[in-house]
Design an enzyme around this catalytic site. Structure first.
Site, PDB file in Angstrom:
ATOM      1  CB  SER A   5      -3.306   3.147   1.600  1.00 23.67           C
ATOM      2  OG  SER A   5      -2.510   4.013   0.596  1.00 23.67           O
ATOM      3  CB  SER A  65      -1.013  -0.172   1.117  1.00 22.65           C
ATOM      4  OG  SER A  65      -0.169   0.187   2.322  1.00 22.65           O
ATOM      5  CG  ASP A  66       1.242   5.937  -1.357  1.00 20.90           C
ATOM      6  OD1 ASP A  66       2.342   6.032  -0.674  1.00 20.90           O
ATOM      7  OD2 ASP A  66       0.976   6.624  -2.107  1.00 20.90           O
ATOM      8  CB  CYS A  67       3.169   5.602   3.579  1.00 20.15           C
ATOM      9  SG  CYS A  67       4.710   4.928   2.996  1.00 20.15           S
TER      10      CYS A  67
END
Length: 372
Positions: free
Chosen positions: A164, A160-162
């Site tokens: 998210s 995941s993007d941080c």
């Protein structure tokens, strides 16, 4: 860099989002508006980071099992998918819902990622903050397990993007789920790694509540540890263990960087034949603009000019935003007595960056008046 203790073996790069609007705050991170060009860039970038000579996809050494193919470092193609907004006129990336037709997905947004996985054999893909047609990208099994891992056959992990998952739970309020539901939904959708604290803090309780199975965790761990093993994380990487600073800062590498800079220089306009400057004719040069002494923004200054002429410096603006004209007129007076004037205008990350889009493409404040 890893052998000097300055970095890990995994790099969450490259950014391969298609650049559809030049006002996007991360426009400098990605190369193109054309999906095919971005995809070819992604493949070349990933191969340069990852491939060990003799083990690239398509060679005899790699055809047996790509899941065990050795890696120099692990690359990551991001941000999947339809991510091209930061914060713009009241809309931010945490709440944005990209309403995209199936055709636009297949023709525009998806191709760079598909090429990255299929042709580049990237070892990681990062899902983005935003929703896609109502579903958070990191919680959509069609986008993750069915497409990236199933259809494209990813040999690696999905991250995941941080934060998210926190965004999904607290800001998007996806299905009004609990933190444990968020963990369960993303794991079942194909997410292997949470760049954040939700997997760390809520997976145990999700298992205790019967929302996450051990098999879901095993699948994610298997994908993660396979990449670590391919990097030689547990037994060292003999081919690279002896590398040091001298291998990085070699004469050939320095010349390669210089050659890339030379080939990247583009003269956009020389209609009045003002260039090239002649050191015998242009003895007094004035350098004007907020980037004229940009030691922070450019990580360099322009002292090189002083080797060829008498150089004076007038900022013209107090900062990049250039909202008052206090320094404007001293710069104008200096220009009148100069043989040549070099204007160094532009923006910096205070105007355009991650989490910061632009409203227009004009030079900020009074900067555009210097060429009049």
């Amino acid at each position: 860099m890893n052998n000097l203790g300055l970095a890990s073996l995994t790099f969450w790069s490259p950014n391969v989002n298609v650049a559809r609007d030049p006002r996007w705050g991360r426009i400098m991170e990605t190369p193109e508006e054309d999906p095919y060009t971005v995809g070819r860039y992604a493949v070349t970038y990933v191969k340069g980071l990852q491939d060990v000579e003799g083990t690239t996809p398509g060679t005899n050494a790699s055809e047996e099992d790509l899941n065990t193919r050795p890696l120099k470092v692990a690359a990551c193609c991001k941000h999947y998918a339809t991510y091209d907004i930061e914060a713009w006129q009241g809309v931010d990336r945490f709440h944005f819902d990209a309403r995209v037709t199936e055709r636009d997905m297949l023709e525009t947004f998806v191709p760079p990622f598909e090429m990255c996985v299929r042709d580049g054999d990237v070892s990681s893909v990062m899902c983005s903050f935003n929703k896609v047609n109502g579903i958070p990208a990191c919680a959509d099994p069609k986008l993750l397990s069915q497409t990236i891992r199933g259809e494209w056959n990813l040999h690696g992990y999905i991250v995941s993007d941080c934060d998210s998952l926190e965004v999904m739970h607290l800001h998007q309020k996806f299905l009004n789920d609990t933190p444990e539901d968020t963990v369960a939904q993303t794991l079942r959708s194909g997410l292997d790694l949470d760049c954040g604290v939700y997997f760390t803090n809520f997976t145990n309780s999700a298992v205790a509540q019967g929302k996450v199975r051990g098999a879901d965790i095993d699948k994610a761990l298997n994908n993660l540890y396979m990449v670590l093993m391919r990097l030689g994380y547990f037994d060292g990487s003999p081919a690279y263990a002896g590398l040091g600073k001298s291998d990085v800062c070699s004469d050939s590498n320095i010349e390669l960087a210089a050659d890339a800079a030379r080939e990247g220089i583009v003269l956009l306009k020389n209609s009045r034949s003002g260039l090239a400057l002649n050191k015998h004719k242009h003895k007094n040069v004035v350098v004007v603009g907020p980037h004229a002494n940009a030691t922070i923004a450019m990580l360099r200054n322009y002292e090189g000019l002083s080797e060829y002429a008498n150089v004076s410096y007038e900022p013209g603006c107090a900062d990049i935003k250039c909202q008052n004209m206090t320094l404007f007129w001293p710069a104008v007076r200096a220009v009148k007595n100069a043989d040549a004037t070099i204007l160094l205008m532009g923006i910096n990350v205070s105007m355009e960056a991650e989490d910061r889009d632009r409203n227009d493409l004009l030079l900020p404040g009074y900067q555009n008046q210097f060429d009049q």
